[in-house]
Enzyme design. Sequence first.
Site, PDB file in Angstrom:
ATOM      1  CB  SER A  65      -0.895   0.006   1.246  1.00  0.00           C
ATOM      2  OG  SER A  65      -1.713  -1.122   1.254  1.00  0.00           O
ATOM      3  CB  THR A  67       4.695  -0.257   3.835  1.00  0.00           C
ATOM      4  OG1 THR A  67       3.495  -0.925   3.457  1.00  0.00           O
ATOM      5  CG2 THR A  67       4.910  -0.315   5.315  1.00  0.00           C
ATOM      6  CG  HIS A 126       2.140  -5.492   7.213  1.00  0.00           C
ATOM      7  ND1 HIS A 126       2.065  -4.280   6.571  1.00  0.00           N
ATOM      8  CD2 HIS A 126       3.183  -6.147   6.636  1.00  0.00           C
ATOM      9  CE1 HIS A 126       3.038  -4.206   5.657  1.00  0.00           C
ATOM     10  NE2 HIS A 126       3.728  -5.312   5.690  1.00  0.00           N
ATOM     11  NE  ARG A 148      -0.890   1.387  -4.763  1.00  0.00           N
ATOM     12  CZ  ARG A 148       0.142   0.851  -5.389  1.00  0.00           C
ATOM     13  NH1 ARG A 148       0.795  -0.146  -4.832  1.00  0.00           N
ATOM     14  NH2 ARG A 148       0.524   1.296  -6.564  1.00  0.00           N
ATOM     15  CB  SER A 156       1.055  -3.642  -5.729  1.00  0.00           C
ATOM     16  OG  SER A 156       2.348  -3.485  -5.215  1.00  0.00           O
ATOM     17  CE1 TYR A 215       2.225   4.140  -3.454  1.00  0.00           C
ATOM     18  CE2 TYR A 215       0.746   4.706  -5.265  1.00  0.00           C
ATOM     19  CZ  TYR A 215       1.990   4.307  -4.817  1.00  0.00           C
ATOM     20  OH  TYR A 215       3.008   4.076  -5.714  1.00  0.00           O
ATOM     21  NE  ARG A 281       4.094  -3.772  -9.656  1.00  0.00           N
ATOM     22  CZ  ARG A 281       3.186  -3.444 -10.565  1.00  0.00           C
ATOM     23  NH1 ARG A 281       3.318  -3.828 -11.805  1.00  0.00           N
ATOM     24  NH2 ARG A 281       2.117  -2.730 -10.220  1.00  0.00           N
ATOM     25  CE  LYS A 282       3.822  -0.654 -15.161  1.00  0.00           C
ATOM     26  NZ  LYS A 282       2.505  -0.871 -15.757  1.00  0.00           N
ATOM     27  N   GLY A 283       5.163   2.039  -9.027  1.00  0.00           N
ATOM     28  CA  GLY A 283       4.833   3.215  -8.225  1.00  0.00           C
ATOM     29  C   GLY A 283       3.813   4.128  -8.889  1.00  0.00           C
TER      30      GLY A 283
HETATM   31  P1  A3P Z   1       3.600  -1.106  -7.335  1.00  0.00           P
HETATM   32  O1  A3P Z   1       3.779  -2.585  -7.226  1.00  0.00           O
HETATM   33  O2  A3P Z   1       2.214  -0.741  -7.771  1.00  0.00           O
HETATM   34  O3  A3P Z   1       4.637  -0.447  -8.145  1.00  0.00           O
HETATM   35  P2  A3P Z   1       4.797  -1.556   0.066  1.00  0.00           P
HETATM   36  O4  A3P Z   1       5.880  -0.593   0.303  1.00  0.00           O
HETATM   37  O5  A3P Z   1       3.634  -1.393   1.017  1.00  0.00           O
HETATM   38  O6  A3P Z   1       5.298  -2.947  -0.038  1.00  0.00           O
HETATM   39  O7  A3P Z   1       4.158  -1.159  -1.334  1.00  0.00           O
HETATM   40  C1  A3P Z   1       4.880  -1.351  -2.532  1.00  0.00           C
HETATM   41  C2  A3P Z   1       4.269  -0.473  -3.590  1.00  0.00           C
HETATM   42  O8  A3P Z   1       4.649   0.890  -3.380  1.00  0.00           O
HETATM   43  C3  A3P Z   1       4.776  -0.871  -4.975  1.00  0.00           C
HETATM   44  O9  A3P Z   1       3.733  -0.506  -5.868  1.00  0.00           O
HETATM   45  C4  A3P Z   1       5.991   0.055  -5.090  1.00  0.00           C
HETATM   46  O10 A3P Z   1       6.441   0.239  -6.402  1.00  0.00           O
HETATM   47  C5  A3P Z   1       5.431   1.335  -4.490  1.00  0.00           C
HETATM   48  N1  A3P Z   1       6.466   2.245  -3.993  1.00  0.00           N
HETATM   49  C6  A3P Z   1       7.618   1.930  -3.350  1.00  0.00           C
HETATM   50  N2  A3P Z   1       8.315   3.033  -3.065  1.00  0.00           N
HETATM   51  C7  A3P Z   1       7.605   4.084  -3.542  1.00  0.00           C
HETATM   52  C8  A3P Z   1       7.827   5.494  -3.562  1.00  0.00           C
HETATM   53  N3  A3P Z   1       8.912   6.033  -3.050  1.00  0.00           N
HETATM   54  N4  A3P Z   1       6.879   6.263  -4.137  1.00  0.00           N
HETATM   55  C9  A3P Z   1       5.773   5.725  -4.673  1.00  0.00           C
HETATM   56  N5  A3P Z   1       5.513   4.390  -4.691  1.00  0.00           N
HETATM   57  C10 A3P Z   1       6.408   3.567  -4.128  1.00  0.00           C
END
Ligand code: A3P
Length: 315
Positions: A65, A67, A126, A148, A156, A215, A281-283
């Site tokens: 989400s 984190t 969590h 999110r 994700s 998010y 990944r994509k963010g």
């Molecule tokens: P996506 O898989 O949609 O790209 P978590 O940190 O809770 O594990 O969540 C991971 C998700 O947050 C992934 O989403 C990741 O790419 C995205 N994420 C990680 N760092 C980020 C950042 N600095 N800004 C925006 N999104 C980020």
Amino acid sequence: METANEDSFQEFVLNLPRGKDWDGAPLLLYNDTWYPAYCIRGVVSFQQNFRAQATDIIVASLPKSGTTWLKALIFSVVNRDRYSPKESPLITTPPHELVPFFENDLYLKSQNPNLDFPPPRILACHAHYTSLPQSIGDSNCKIVYICRNPLDQVVSYFHFLRNRVSGSTKPLSSIDECFESICSGVQSHGPFWNSMLSYWKASLERPNKVLFLKYEDLKEDIILNLKRLAEFSGFPFTEEEEKDGVIEEISRLCSFDNLKDLEVNRNGVHSSGFSNSAFFRKGEVGDWGNHLTPSMAERFWKIVEEKLDGSGLTF
Ligand code: A3P
């Protein structure tokens, strides 16, 4: 880790309802939450043993989400007097090490982890609000929850699991394979509605205690949300800092592109065994449109609406 009464702990675990994560990894249902089986000891130990301090800041979320992003942001806000963005520990240390998880990190390794670091301690979980240790609710510590859009969260999480390598899991090739589990809320730390609603309600009832962030809002206006975060956690930006561009600097430091490209996050490995790169990944907002068919999205969206109905929480 040894527990005081190992036999009764084993019996307790054996009696918990069992399920499977989308890739087949074992889950256990405890306090209405699907926990990964490997961290149940940490979950119970955290609940029983953690004693909150009034200065603590707890980062809470459902996995995938945002984190990692929130950990980087809050760490930077709180420690900005100690480290300028150019000297930030984030440059060489992943956010998950600077802000460790209670259940699958600290209390998994020890029933009495060393939490003796200078205040404010920033720690993460969590667990749903309703499953937090009593002392978190009783103390004046703060909780920041990041939420999110569930459609993006499940997409994700699917990609995260696809990259997970473990003896007990099966390779996931398509989201169709786990769509029924997605719809029934069976996922690590799910159902998603219990997580979101527990913190949503708490944030309405105790707004000084629980800050509920989305998010999507952070993506839309990071400056405004950094100010909210700083004020809520007791470290508001001064006018001078605002004029000097400190908020923008923190937002750049913690941006997806910046963190993702750091050597430590490209090639490092987290103590849990995950590559640090798996957290970047994509963010983007709305990536679900590239992975869920219109009929999947429609069915899942109806579930989201039904579960959140009447709460006032919308996406
Ligand atoms: P996506 O898989 O949609 O790209 P978590 O940190 O809770 O594990 O969540 C991971 C998700 O947050 C992934 O989403 C990741 O790419 C995205 N994420 C990680 N760092 C980020 C950042 N600095 N800004 C925006 N999104 C980020």
